[in-house]
Write a protein that holds these residues in place. Structure first.
Motif, PDB file in Angstrom:
ATOM      1  N   THR A  88       0.655   0.608  20.977  1.00 43.81           N
ATOM      2  CA  THR A  88       1.658   0.978  19.413  1.00 43.81           C
ATOM      3  C   THR A  88       1.464   1.763  18.969  1.00 43.81           C
ATOM      4  N   VAL A  89       0.685   2.880  19.577  1.00 42.16           N
ATOM      5  CA  VAL A  89       0.032   3.699  19.286  1.00 42.16           C
ATOM      6  C   VAL A  89       0.778   4.950  19.548  1.00 42.16           C
ATOM      7  N   ASN A  90       0.580   4.757  21.486  1.00 40.94           N
ATOM      8  CA  ASN A  90       1.566   5.424  22.157  1.00 40.94           C
ATOM      9  C   ASN A  90       3.515   5.261  22.035  1.00 40.94           C
ATOM     10  N   ILE A  91       3.874   4.661  21.574  1.00 40.90           N
ATOM     11  CA  ILE A  91       4.801   4.510  21.556  1.00 40.90           C
ATOM     12  C   ILE A  91       5.155   5.345  20.466  1.00 40.90           C
ATOM     13  N   LEU A  92       4.415   5.139  19.150  1.00 44.90           N
ATOM     14  CA  LEU A  92       4.638   6.184  18.098  1.00 44.90           C
ATOM     15  C   LEU A  92       4.602   7.504  18.183  1.00 44.90           C
ATOM     16  N   GLN A  93       3.372   7.812  18.770  1.00 45.47           N
ATOM     17  CA  GLN A  93       3.682   9.806  19.702  1.00 45.47           C
ATOM     18  C   GLN A  93       4.633   9.632  20.140  1.00 45.47           C
ATOM     19  N   GLN A  94       5.204   9.001  21.097  1.00 46.69           N
ATOM     20  CA  GLN A  94       5.942   9.502  21.881  1.00 46.69           C
ATOM     21  C   GLN A  94       7.287   9.882  20.635  1.00 46.69           C
ATOM     22  N   LEU A  95       7.626   8.768  19.776  1.00 46.89           N
ATOM     23  CA  LEU A  95       8.986   8.988  19.094  1.00 46.89           C
ATOM     24  C   LEU A  95       8.519   9.801  18.279  1.00 46.89           C
ATOM     25  N   ILE A  96       7.697  10.314  18.245  1.00 42.94           N
ATOM     26  CA  ILE A  96       7.688  10.922  16.893  1.00 42.94           C
ATOM     27  C   ILE A  96       7.746  13.103  17.155  1.00 42.94           C
ATOM     28  N   ARG A  97       6.609  12.997  18.459  1.00 38.67           N
ATOM     29  CA  ARG A  97       7.303  13.894  19.397  1.00 38.67           C
ATOM     30  C   ARG A  97       8.353  14.498  20.026  1.00 38.67           C
ATOM     31  N   SER A  98       9.329  12.919  20.116  1.00 37.95           N
ATOM     32  CA  SER A  98      11.030  13.413  20.619  1.00 37.95           C
ATOM     33  C   SER A  98      11.280  13.799  19.662  1.00 37.95           C
ATOM     34  N   THR A  99      11.219  13.089  18.775  1.00 35.10           N
ATOM     35  CA  THR A  99      12.266  13.349  17.148  1.00 35.10           C
ATOM     36  C   THR A  99      11.630  14.695  16.122  1.00 35.10           C
ATOM     37  N   THR A 100      10.663  15.005  16.896  1.00 30.16           N
ATOM     38  CA  THR A 100      10.521  16.468  15.689  1.00 30.16           C
ATOM     39  C   THR A 100      10.903  17.260  16.921  1.00 30.16           C
ATOM     40  N   GLU A 101      10.519  17.911  18.394  1.00 29.38           N
ATOM     41  CA  GLU A 101      11.285  18.267  18.404  1.00 29.38           C
ATOM     42  C   GLU A 101      12.657  18.666  18.900  1.00 29.38           C
TER      43      GLU A 101
END
Length: 332
Positions: A88-101
């Motif tokens: 779950t943390v890995n999915i959220l980290q990827q989502l946060i990174r792609s959205t903010t970038e």
């Protein structure tokens, strides 16, 4: 006239609802939809993990069941909880990174146009096309800004989904135990003879206490050890200060009506089982004197003592009143 107004009003309301769902629903946003579906799959898989594995048709002593359950929690359940939280943390980290970038990229493009609106003219683009592209980028930036602000909500949603799956796992385990207790009574008790009569060990109140402390409470404790994701690396930075505690898992467990009902039904099933043992206790009580004789009789001492013919006849007459199969069943 009225029909036309009613039709336009309903259409306007439909358009508002559609716009609200398209801008606020996570499943309607391409950036969030895939992540939410992946989180749902993780929660569903975690909820399928068995907290209590009782083999069909097998009866257990309470301490054996508790020991097997502790081994299952250590080898199977706890690693499954940790794996679900990590995924779950890995999915959220990827989502946060792609959205903010993506939001930062579009913001730089919009700011570059605002600083020099004629920059695209040197590449042969018309001013109308440049302004149209800038309007589209500006609208996209507004949508991405809202998406970035919703990242906290996605993290909270993921935490709630994990807690919900953990509660579902607990409910499945307690419900399975309740079903077995109500149908097959998989816990063993042993009869014991005393001056007051036949007593089954462990006795009913002690069985209920041990069942709660050694079987039910360890399931609750295992679920409560679910790793919390709010303070995980890459997620805590969404909050300016200390990240929130997240979903109150303990409070949900305490206030879950279905779970409390299953625990009550477990206690009722045990009480009914002890009530069903009373006729058997009365039957065994008739053999208490035979059991006392067998446990106190020393065959070696009897053989060594000299016996008269009269005493031997009395012993033979006494044995004739006791069925042979009874002596065989009660012999140590």
């Amino acid at each position: 006239m009225f029909k036309c107004w009613r039709r336009n009003t309903r259409h306007a309301h439909y358009a508002r609802v559609q716009h609200s769902l398209s801008t606020q629903s996570f499943l309607a946003k391409p950036l969030f939809c895939r992540a939410v579906l992946q989180l749902r799959t993780i929660a569903q898989d975690m909820a399928k993990v068995q907290l209590l594995d009782i083999q069909p048709g097998k009866a257990y002593h309470l301490e054996d069941l508790s020991r097997e359950q502790a081994e299952t929690h250590k080898v199977l359940v706890q690693p499954a909880l940790e794996a679900a939280a990590t995924a779950t943390v890995n999915i959220l980290q990827q989502l946060i990174r792609s959205t903010t970038e993506q939001e930062a990229l579009i913001r730089r493009q919009v700011e570059a146009y605002a600083a020099d609106p004629s920059a695209g003219a040197s590449k042969g683009q018309s001013s109308i096309q440049i302004r149209r592209d800038w309007k589209a980028k500006e609208k996209q930036l507004q949508s991405l800004t809202i998406d970035v602000s919703k990242l906290k909500c996605v993290v909270r949603l993921a935490d709630m989904m994990l807690c919900g799956a953990a509660v579902g796992m607990l409910l499945e385990g307690v419900g399975g135990l309740q079903a077995r207790l109500a149908s097959q009574a998989p816990l063993l008790v042993e009869p014991g003879f005393s001056h007051e009569g036949v007593r089954f060990q462990p006795e009913g109140p002690l069985m209920l206490k041990c069942l709660n402390e050694d079987v039910l409470q360890p399931m609750v404790s295992c679920v409560k050890r679910l790793p919390r994701i709010m303070a995980a690396e890459g997620l805590a930075s969404l909050w300016p200060g200390k990240p929130p505690a997240g979903t109150d898992l303990a409070g949900i467990i305490i206030g879950n009506d279905a779970l409390n009902a299953c625990r009550l039904q477990c206690a009722q099933a045990v009480a009914r089982s002890y009530q069903a043992l009373q006729p058997h206790a009365e039957t065994l009580d008739q053999l208490r004197i035979v059991h006392s004789f067998i446990t106190s009789f020393d065959a070696d001492a009897y053989v060594k003592q000299p016996r008269l013919v009269k005493q031997l006849r009395q012993d033979i007459m006494l044995l004739r009143h006791v069925p042979t199969d009874t002596l065989l069943c009660l012999s140590p």
